[in-house]
Design a protein around this motif. Sequence first.
Motif, short mmCIF file in Angstrom:
data_model
loop_
_atom_site.label_atom_id
_atom_site.label_comp_id
_atom_site.label_asym_id
_atom_site.label_seq_id
_atom_site.Cartn_x
_atom_site.Cartn_y
_atom_site.Cartn_z
N LEU A 12 0.82 -1.21 0.00
CA LEU A 12 0.00 0.00 0.00
C LEU A 12 0.86 1.27 0.00
N LYS A 13 1.92 1.26 0.78
CA LYS A 13 2.82 2.43 0.83
C LYS A 13 3.45 2.65 -0.54
N GLU A 18 3.59 5.89 -5.50
CA GLU A 18 3.63 5.94 -6.95
C GLU A 18 2.46 6.71 -7.55
N TRP A 19 1.21 6.46 -7.06
CA TRP A 19 0.03 7.04 -7.71
C TRP A 19 -0.73 8.08 -6.86
N GLY A 20 -0.46 8.17 -5.63
CA GLY A 20 -1.13 9.17 -4.78
C GLY A 20 -2.41 8.62 -4.15
N SER A 27 -9.25 3.59 -7.34
CA SER A 27 -9.04 2.24 -7.88
C SER A 27 -9.46 1.17 -6.87
N LEU A 28 -9.18 1.41 -5.60
CA LEU A 28 -9.57 0.45 -4.56
C LEU A 28 -11.09 0.34 -4.46
N GLU A 29 -11.80 1.46 -4.54
CA GLU A 29 -13.27 1.44 -4.48
C GLU A 29 -13.85 0.67 -5.66
N LYS A 30 -13.26 0.87 -6.86
CA LYS A 30 -13.73 0.13 -8.03
C LYS A 30 -13.48 -1.37 -7.85
N ALA A 31 -12.31 -1.71 -7.35
CA ALA A 31 -11.97 -3.12 -7.15
C ALA A 31 -12.89 -3.76 -6.11
#
Length: 165
Positions: A12-13, A18-20, A27-31
């Motif tokens: 996660l870190k 890398e992406w903020g 992306s996590l909510e979509k997944a």
Amino acid sequence: MKSRKQLLNSLLKALLAEWGTDEVRSSLEKAIAEHASERSQWSFRSDSPRVERATALQLVDRLEVQKNVKQPLRILATRFDQKDFLPSIADVREFIIMAGQRPPAIKNRQESFRNLLRILLDLSPERLQQMAEAANHAGPAQLGPISDAIAAAGERLPRRNHEPE
């Protein structure tokens, strides 16, 4: 278990670096949504309605047969549902064997009534009526007739009289 959590935190870190935060959160909510959607398609949900198996009486009521056949079938089906007629899977198997057929693999007593129904429908209306009027036919699981037969056989055996001396 601690090392797995450490690995997750490290990943996660790295993703955050890398992406903020906003991109990783989106992306996590979509997944999570996709994962929940996939699980609901494949897994049993406790809030979904449960499919009930038809009772023996319901199966008989769906049949289109003459009244002189349907009435005794209804009696037998009611007894079957109440476990007064062929109360165990072993009794069902024995009944099928006694009818001269090879019993299928029976895993569920309630589902086995479909097999019994085929046999019962082959019987004459008179024989069906006899079965319906007979005392609860439970097959080999009832020990009363066996006990009576043993007692009757014991009465015929010669006895030794043991008188005290």
